[in-house]
Scaffold this motif. Structure first.
Motif, PDB file in Angstrom:
ATOM      1  N   ASN A   2       7.048   4.914 -19.498  1.00  0.00           N
ATOM      2  CA  ASN A   2       5.985   6.060 -18.681  1.00  0.00           C
ATOM      3  C   ASN A   2       6.363   7.839 -18.290  1.00  0.00           C
ATOM      4  OD1 ASN A   2       8.519   6.769 -16.725  1.00  0.00           O
ATOM      5  ND2 ASN A   2       8.055   4.810 -16.030  1.00  0.00           N
ATOM      6  N   ASP A 845       0.514   2.408 -18.622  1.00  0.00           N
ATOM      7  CA  ASP A 845       1.554   1.536 -17.881  1.00  0.00           C
ATOM      8  C   ASP A 845       1.447  -0.183 -17.328  1.00  0.00           C
ATOM      9  OD1 ASP A 845       2.838   3.720 -17.886  1.00  0.00           O
ATOM     10  OD2 ASP A 845       2.324   4.784 -16.357  1.00  0.00           O
ATOM     11  N   LEU A 847       0.431  -2.359 -13.869  1.00  0.00           N
ATOM     12  CA  LEU A 847      -0.238  -2.007 -12.889  1.00  0.00           C
ATOM     13  C   LEU A 847       0.913  -2.900 -11.344  1.00  0.00           C
ATOM     14  CD1 LEU A 847      -3.907  -2.777 -12.387  1.00  0.00           C
ATOM     15  CD2 LEU A 847      -2.925  -0.818 -12.155  1.00  0.00           C
ATOM     16  N   GLU A 848       0.977  -1.334 -10.646  1.00  0.00           N
ATOM     17  CA  GLU A 848       2.249  -2.850  -9.423  1.00  0.00           C
ATOM     18  C   GLU A 848       1.320  -4.063  -9.573  1.00  0.00           C
ATOM     19  OE1 GLU A 848       2.808   0.092  -6.188  1.00  0.00           O
ATOM     20  OE2 GLU A 848       4.061   1.714  -8.101  1.00  0.00           O
ATOM     21  N   PRO A 849       2.227  -4.864  -8.594  1.00  0.00           N
ATOM     22  CA  PRO A 849       1.538  -6.301  -8.084  1.00  0.00           C
ATOM     23  C   PRO A 849       0.866  -5.568  -6.834  1.00  0.00           C
ATOM     24  CG  PRO A 849       4.037  -5.727  -7.840  1.00  0.00           C
ATOM     25  CD  PRO A 849       3.718  -5.781  -8.870  1.00  0.00           C
ATOM     26  N   ARG A 851      -0.565  -5.052  -2.917  1.00  0.00           N
ATOM     27  CA  ARG A 851       0.800  -5.937  -1.100  1.00  0.00           C
ATOM     28  C   ARG A 851       0.440  -6.576  -0.950  1.00  0.00           C
ATOM     29  NH1 ARG A 851      -0.951   0.085  -2.421  1.00  0.00           N
ATOM     30  NH2 ARG A 851      -2.203  -0.525  -0.324  1.00  0.00           N
ATOM     31  N   THR A 968      -1.632   7.952 -13.779  1.00  0.00           N
ATOM     32  CA  THR A 968      -1.425   7.646 -11.644  1.00  0.00           C
ATOM     33  C   THR A 968      -3.062   7.476 -11.192  1.00  0.00           C
ATOM     34  OG1 THR A 968      -1.606   9.528 -11.453  1.00  0.00           O
ATOM     35  CG2 THR A 968       0.642   8.721 -11.837  1.00  0.00           C
ATOM     36  N   ALA A 971      -4.027   3.914  -9.154  1.00  0.00           N
ATOM     37  CA  ALA A 971      -3.651   4.103  -7.851  1.00  0.00           C
ATOM     38  C   ALA A 971      -4.966   4.838  -6.689  1.00  0.00           C
ATOM     39  CB  ALA A 971      -2.071   4.421  -7.636  1.00  0.00           C
TER      40      ALA A 971
END
Length: 1015
Positions: A2, A845, A847-849, A851, A968, A971
């Motif tokens: 990243n 990158d 992905l963030e899981p 929330r 980014t 997001a």
């Protein structure tokens, strides 16, 4: 890796601890990372300060030795020192740096110039490297790009950086074979002719680096060449005698294969009499012109020698020509055999047949091997020689008379040949006569199959495809031609393949699918040059010009047409077509006087203008009419309205007629335009009908705007967009018809205001303000604003201020859509896509899981994220998120596309065409988190883009960007989605999220301002 991890590698880069390949990758990262760039600048300044400080030190005693310094000392140690230093130390450092720098003379840039000659054939505008002529010596060191870039002296770059010499740094990278890094620095310079000239060199070098071993690489090369030529033409329009631009334009034209035009360009350079450059230019011009004219002469002599076999029983046998130009010789050779009236005349042709067999198989005629492709031409000659010439002789003589133009092609002649039983002669007549003789298609196919010769069978397939196309069954014609082309390539029949490529190009242009047309036009152009087929080269030049015109690559379109004219200066029929096409290019480039001159050159041949010329004549009626234009238009329309013309074509001809009449009689012209719309309305699947409808509405709306009838204009725009109802408040409507601009605005009060202007002098480029301030003020009381617009406005960013919540309203099209399916749909997320390795795209990158757990979430990742599986998953989705690379490639799609993992057939692109053929049952919210996903094709008659395709497929909302976005950005898109899930109106969710994001990350404004909403 990243971006944060990559940034941590800066000390290793500065200390020289990276391999050459790592250095290249890090330099690419450096060009796009602001944090690394700032740290890098600090390091360069510190290095320069250290060097200058050492230069200021007193001379040491003779016995004292000086320790050698690493290029950057050790950056890790210096970074520690800086981190622990005080603010005072920092101030002193800056002061010392400025003082010493002030005393330092400008750095010597001699290191940029190779001593043995220049390795870059192009000319750069950086004065130090173009001050004196140096002969061109190609770099034969064998060093790859990584090694050459690694050899760049960082201390010299530091000096340039300290002087803010961006031009010098860009030049250094370009001279060391790194055009992408060069562009990163050149882009930071203010606009100027010199900057654009060097940018064109970068595009040229990128074209040369493109791998043209496959079609995608070849088309990528062409995209770079289009860009280079466009930049250079703009430079020369501003500075006609710009020396570097003149030279570089000649190189680009030569790279495009436009040899006569390149020769002219080199001659223009030579006439400037610059020492060294003039001599090199004359040499290049002579070589290009002599080779091209020799090629033309040889091909025409081969064609003439083979035609002589039909007309002269004692003609020389073209044996050498058969080896050099087997395609054109074989084409005419069959006719020579058909027209031979005796057995002796047929057998006399046997040596030519053997020469053709040798040319196609690469073996001597008596060395047939198992698996050789198809029957030999010799077999055909021997079979014919065994026929009964008491029956065949009269049929052959009749065919010879027909071939020489002494006997017309009639049904009676066809019946005579049919009764003779000489089926190969009958086949020749049916193929050559086209629609002049009523042809039984089953008979044509049977006769071709009976020959057991792929050459004949492929010719029959072309004729059958042409019939399908005339009947409006374009999909049948397309599949038939594609199958035939595949078979042709297996048989290695280059000449026949060229004909099929041309038919496919024409079909795709008729369907207004320029990306598909480009693949076949470029393939045909390349194959024709390889096969030295002069006539096909000229035909594909004009095909490429049409494709470029459709894609608004006007510089390339103009160049292709001018090259074609230079190769056929005496052919009046071709001059009419070429000059009419040039007139279209000039008109669409907003050069009406040039368009008029080109059209007059076309009219000088006293031939009908064709569809393109008739269009331009109709357009010019508003501003550049001539007294006899009405006669010319009537003649052209009469020729175009031949029997069997489709309804779509007739509607298009009515539009041309109506627009022309409007300039002379408003009532007459308006009536004809409404007839065009009425005729086109029931045929939404016919592309010419869609064009006629859109163009006619454009003209009528502009006329209402000119008269100040705002309400009527808005109602027409709503009808053009096929809207069930037009909003009665809080809307903006924009319509542009060439030089005429109409803007309508309706605020919360419901009162309609308008603005009209007819003085536009350049194409819309997205940088101008279209909606006047007083109309924007009317919208201030609106919670949300609907924007109604069609090309070329649809998809532009910045149409309204960012503090207003607005979105583009996209019509569904003519087809009715069922209501959304009931029940919850899935939340489809596409991420971590395994893009084709050949594209050399960095992995995005992870992905963030989410929330909050999402039981409806379905992910497609890696090699599973193929176009087929993504399209299948979207059908049942109520939300679609595509986190992938986006790109715009006119070779693959007419609008932007999303890069996915390859399907089994190798296709990796999710294109607008494929999306709009899908039915999205749950009317999903779609987030296109991909670079430039909202970029729209430059079509005049309809908006064509990925967001528009999703709306047509059933999506309710689409969010996408028209420019490149950082990793980014995901997001940001997810934050907008969360607001929409929470009940916010999509346009307000976008505005409010963007406002908050910009407060926290102001640097992101360069891409956030280009995120658009479509509903």
């Amino acid at each position: 890796m990243n971006p944060d991890d990559t940034c941590k590698e800066l000390p290793r880069f500065l200390d020289g601890d990276m391999s050459a390949e790592e250095q290249v990758r890090f330099r690419e990262h450096l060009a796009g990372c602001e944090a690394c760039s700032e740290a890098f600048r600090e390091a360069l300044q510190l290095e320069l300060l250290g060097q200058m400080t050492e230069e200021e030190e007193p001379v040491r005693a003779s016995g004292e030795t000086r320790r050698p310094r690493a290029p950057f000392g050790r950056w890790k140690d210096r970074r520690t020192w800086l981190a622990g230093g005080s603010a005072l130390a920092a101030v002193l450092l800056v002061a010392l740096f400025v003082a010493v720098l002030g005393r330092q003379r400008a750095a010597d840039v001699a290191w940029l110039v190779p001593k043995g000659g220049r390795h870059l054939e192009a000319r750069l505008t950086y004065e130090a490297v173009d001050r004196h002529y140096r002969r061109y010596v190609p770099d034969r060191s064998g060093a790859d790009t990584a090694a050459r870039v690694a050899a760049l002296p960082l201390h010299e770059l530091a000096r340039m950086e300290a002087r803010e010499d961006l031009h010098g740094i860009a030049t250094a990278y370009l001279l060391h074979g790194a055009p992408r890094q060069a562009m990163a620095f050149l882009a930071q310079m203010p606009d100027s002719p010199d900057k654009h000239c060097d940018a064109a060199v970068i595009a040229l070098e990128q074209a040369r680096l493109a791998r043209d071993g496959d079609m995608n690489g070849a088309l990528l090369k062409q995209t770079h060449l289009d860009a280079a030529l466009g930049l250079l033409d703009e430079v020369l329009r501003e500075e006609p005698d710009h020396p570097q631009a003149l030279w570089n334009r000649a190189l680009v034209l030569r790279e495009m294969g436009l040899t006569l035009l390149a020769a002219e360009a080199f001659e223009a350079v030579a006439r400037r009499a610059e020492p060294g450059w003039s001599e090199e230019a004359w040499s290049q011009a002579r070589k290009l012109r002599d080779e091209t004219l020799a090629h033309e002469r040889e091909w025409k002599e081969a064609y003439a020698a083979t035609r002589d076999l039909v007309t002269d029983p004692a003609a020389r046998l073209p044996l050498e020509e058969a080896r050099q130009y087997p395609g054109i010789v074989r084409l005419v050779f069959y006719d020579a055999v058909r027209a031979a009236p005796t057995r002796e005349a047929v057998l006399r042709l046997l040596p030519v047949a053997k020469a053709l067999d040798l040319a196609y198989s690469g073996r001597v005629p008596d060395d047939r091997q198992p698996g050789d492709r198809g029957p030999r031409v010799e077999d055909y000659v021997r079979r014919v020689a065994e026929r009964d010439f008491t029956r065949r002789g009269p049929a052959a003589r009749s065919y010879g008379l027909y071939y020489r133009g002494e006997l017309p092609a009639t049904s009676a002649l066809a019946e005579e040949l049919r009764r003779s039983g000489e089926e190969d002669i009958l086949l020749g007549l049916l193929v050559h006569s086209g629609t002049r003789v009523a042809t039984d298609l089953e008979e044509l196919a049977r006769l071709a199959d009976a020959r057991e010769d792929p050459w004949m069978q492929l010719q029959a397939e072309r004729e059958l495809a042409a019939h399908d196309s005339r009947e409006g069954a374009w999909w049948k014609a397309e599949q038939r031609l594609l199958r035939a082309l595949e078979a042709c390539q297996r048989e290695s029949l280059a000449y026949r393949c060229l004909g099929l490529e041309r038919e496919l190009t024409d079909l795709y242009l008729d369907l207004h699918r320029p990306a598909d047309a480009l693949r076949h036009a470029w393939s045909g152009w390349t194959r024709a040059k390889d096969a030295r087929e002069w006539r096909f080269e000229q035909e594909f030049l004009q095909e490429l010009a049409d494709v470029a015109r459709y894609q608004h690559a006007f510089a390339s379109a103009r160049a292709y047409l001018e090259e074609s004219q230079a190769r056929m200066p005496e052919d009046c029929e071709q001059r009419t077509h070429i000059q009419a096409s040039l007139a279209s290019v000039e008109w669409r480039s907003f050069r009406p006087d040039s368009a008029r001159r080109a059209l007059d050159r076309a009219l000088a041949c006293q031939r009908p203008l064709g569809l393109t010329g008739a269009f331009v004549l109709s357009d010019l009626a508003r501003s550049r009419p001539q007294p006899r234009d009405g006669d010319h238009l009537r003649r052209s329309l009469a020729e175009l309205r031949r029997p069997g013309v489709s309804r779509g074509r007739e509607a298009l001809l009515l539009f041309i007629e109506g627009q022309f009449a409007l300039a002379r009689s408003h009532a007459e012209g308006e009536a004809v335009l409404w007839r065009a719309i009425e005729l086109a309305e029931p045929w939404p699947e016919d592309v010419e009908a869609r064009k006629a409808r859109a163009y006619a509405y454009d003209v009528l709306i502009a006329e209402e705007g000119r008269a100040g009838r705002w309400s009527e204009a808005l109602a027409m725009l709503g009808r053009q967009l096929r809207m069930e109802s037009v909003p009665t408040e809080c809307l903006v409507a924009v319509s542009i018809h060439h030089e005429r601009t109409l803007v309508l605005a309706q605020g919360a009060s419901g009162r309609l205001h308008g603005y009209f202007d007819d003085t536009r002098t350049r194409p819309l480029d997205g940088t101008e303000t279209l909606v006047p301030k007083h109309l924007v003020a009317e919208l201030r009381g609106c919670e949300h604003v609907d924007v109604l617009a069609l090309p070329p406005v649809h998809g532009l960013t910045g149409l309204l201020p960012m503090d207003l919540a607005w979105s583009y309203r996209v019509g569904r099209g003519a087809r009715s859509l069922r209501p959304p399916a009931e029940g919850p749909g899935t939340h489809l997320v596409v991420t971590r896509v395994a893009a084709p390795a050949s594209l050399r795209l960095p992995r995005l990158d992870m992905l963030e899981p989410p929330r909050v757990p999402d039981p409806l979430r379905v992910e497609l990742q890696g090699t599973q994220a193929t176009p087929a599986r993504v399209l299948e998953g979207m059908v049942e989705a109520s939300e679609v998120e595509l986190h992938a690379h986006g790109m715009f490639s006119p070779a693959v799609s007419d609008a932007s596309l999303v890069v996915l993992a390859p399907d089994g057939d190798g296709r990796y692109a999710l294109t607008a065409d494929r999306v709009r053929q899908t039915r999205l049952r749950h009317a999903p919210l779609v987030l296109l988190v991909a670079c430039s996903a909202a970029r729209t094709a430059p079509f005049r008659h309809e908006p064509f883009s990925l967001p528009g395709a999703f709306i047509q497929a059933g999506a309710r909302v689409v969010l996408a960007s028209t420019v490149d976005i950082p990793d980014t950005a995901g997001a940001f898109f997810e934050a907008v989605r969360e607001r929409i899930r929470g009940g916010a109106r999509p346009s307000l969710a976008l505005r409010d999220t963007r406002t908050r994001w910009l407060m926290e990350r102001p640097a992101d404004g360069k891409w956030l301002n280009h995120v658009l909403l479509f509903e």
